[in-house]
Design a protein around this motif. Structure first.
Motif, PDB file in Angstrom:
ATOM      1  N   GLY A  32      35.462  45.664  34.737  1.00 49.60           N
ATOM      2  CA  GLY A  32      36.389  45.656  33.598  1.00 49.60           C
ATOM      3  C   GLY A  32      35.713  46.401  32.590  1.00 49.60           C
ATOM      4  O   GLY A  32      36.458  46.988  31.453  1.00 49.60           O
ATOM      5  N   TYR A  35      35.806  50.143  32.204  1.00 48.30           N
ATOM      6  CA  TYR A  35      37.116  50.667  31.818  1.00 48.30           C
ATOM      7  C   TYR A  35      37.449  50.488  30.129  1.00 48.30           C
ATOM      8  O   TYR A  35      37.934  51.061  29.279  1.00 48.30           O
ATOM      9  N   ARG A 163      50.345  43.921  32.852  1.00 47.56           N
ATOM     10  CA  ARG A 163      49.118  44.495  33.297  1.00 47.56           C
ATOM     11  C   ARG A 163      48.966  44.493  34.708  1.00 47.56           C
ATOM     12  O   ARG A 163      48.628  45.306  35.437  1.00 47.56           O
TER      13      ARG A 163
HETATM   14  O1   DC Z   1      39.150  42.557  34.242  1.00 47.14           O
HETATM   15  P1   DC Z   1      39.432  43.360  32.746  1.00 47.14           P
HETATM   16  O2   DC Z   1      40.562  42.734  32.124  1.00 47.14           O
HETATM   17  O3   DC Z   1      38.312  43.358  31.906  1.00 47.14           O
HETATM   18  O4   DC Z   1      39.688  44.823  32.881  1.00 47.14           O
HETATM   19  C1   DC Z   1      40.578  45.464  32.195  1.00 47.14           C
HETATM   20  C2   DC Z   1      41.467  46.577  33.077  1.00 47.14           C
HETATM   21  O5   DC Z   1      40.418  47.540  33.478  1.00 47.14           O
HETATM   22  C3   DC Z   1      42.331  46.203  33.879  1.00 47.14           C
HETATM   23  O6   DC Z   1      43.614  46.075  33.572  1.00 47.14           O
HETATM   24  C4   DC Z   1      42.252  47.192  34.981  1.00 47.14           C
HETATM   25  C5   DC Z   1      40.937  47.940  34.843  1.00 47.14           C
HETATM   26  N1   DC Z   1      40.195  47.839  35.816  1.00 47.14           N
HETATM   27  C6   DC Z   1      40.214  48.531  36.962  1.00 47.14           C
HETATM   28  O7   DC Z   1      41.197  49.268  37.160  1.00 47.14           O
HETATM   29  N2   DC Z   1      39.337  48.539  37.930  1.00 47.14           N
HETATM   30  C7   DC Z   1      38.381  47.683  37.689  1.00 47.14           C
HETATM   31  N3   DC Z   1      37.304  47.472  38.889  1.00 47.14           N
HETATM   32  C8   DC Z   1      38.132  46.874  36.753  1.00 47.14           C
HETATM   33  C9   DC Z   1      39.255  46.966  35.732  1.00 47.14           C
END
Ligand code: DC
Length: 212
Positions: A32, A35, A163
């Motif tokens: 995460g 991203y 989300r």
């Molecule tokens: O897990 P997180 O809340 O830190 O992730 C933030 C955003 O990043 C989440 O809403 C979707 C994206 N994400 C993704 O699409 N694929 C991943 N492997 C990790 C996160």
């Protein structure tokens, strides 16, 4: 050994990932953050997270060795990360880094949304962590409060629902449980119970494939 952990926002996969990595002496990657870093680069430049060309350029320029996780944890950055992560070309830029991380000995615990389905489909153990949106919102609101970011729990719940819908509904590598992933529903578990349950899943997986 490679352990893939996927699950929705605030499901506890980051904490579980960190603890499992420490338990098994593996490296840990919270994907995460990749991203979130792309999203933050856009926000810092005053650009929209939906700006595809800028998002791809930010993903190409990413230097994960220079992450400052604290700055990436803000709720606005998470929201923007959910938007940039729906762009297939951004995801494509980040695949090699994640696979290289997983491949380096002695292996890794990697958590995200598409680890068991796309990034490491051959992971030794896959865990899909979930909890009800209400429980996840409550945990996230407590975390925000502890870090001094006052956030109304109803607003956190609304963000989590939005989300979930975006992460599960997108065309590019949507959040979903891999067919061979073990489901870990932590709705009624505290963190130590959840960690114990995750270790039990890994141990059962190791027995199944000869404990290498
Ligand atoms: O897990 P997180 O809340 O830190 O992730 C933030 C955003 O990043 C989440 O809403 C979707 C994206 N994400 C993704 O699409 N694929 C991943 N492997 C990790 C996160």
């Amino acid at each position: 050994m490679i352990i893939a952990i996927d699950g929705p926002a605030a499901s506890g996969k980051g904490t579980l990932g960190k603890q499992l990595a420490a338990h098994y002496g593996l490296r840990h990657l919270d994907t995460g953050l990749l991203y979130r870093a792309v999203a933050k680069a856009l926000l810092d430049a005053g650009l929209l997270p939906s700006d595809e060309a800028a998002a791809v350029a930010a993903a190409k320029a990413l230097d994960p060795s220079r992450f400052a996780p604290a700055a990436l944890k803000a709720s606005a950055v998470g929201e923007a990360a959910s938007v940039v992560s729906a762009i297939a070309a951004v995801r494509a830029e980040l695949v090699a880094f994640q696979r290289d991380f997983a491949a380096r000995p002695p292996g890794a615990v990697i958590d995200g949304r598409d680890i068991g389905t796309v990034i490491c489909p051959d992971a030794d153990v896959k865990i899909f962590v979930t909890a009800t949106p209400e429980v996840r919102a409550h945990r996230r609101a407590l975390e925000f409060a502890a870090s001094g970011q006052g956030m109304d729990e109803a607003a956190v719940l609304a963000d989590i629902r939005a989300r979930d819908a975006r992460d599960m509904g997108r065309a590019a590598a949507p959040l979903k449980q891999a067919a061979d992933a073990h489901l870990l529903d932590t709705t009624n578990m505290d963190i130590s119970t959840a960690i114990r349950a995750a270790i039990d899943i890994v141990e059962a997986g190791r027995v199944g494939r000869g404990r290498d």
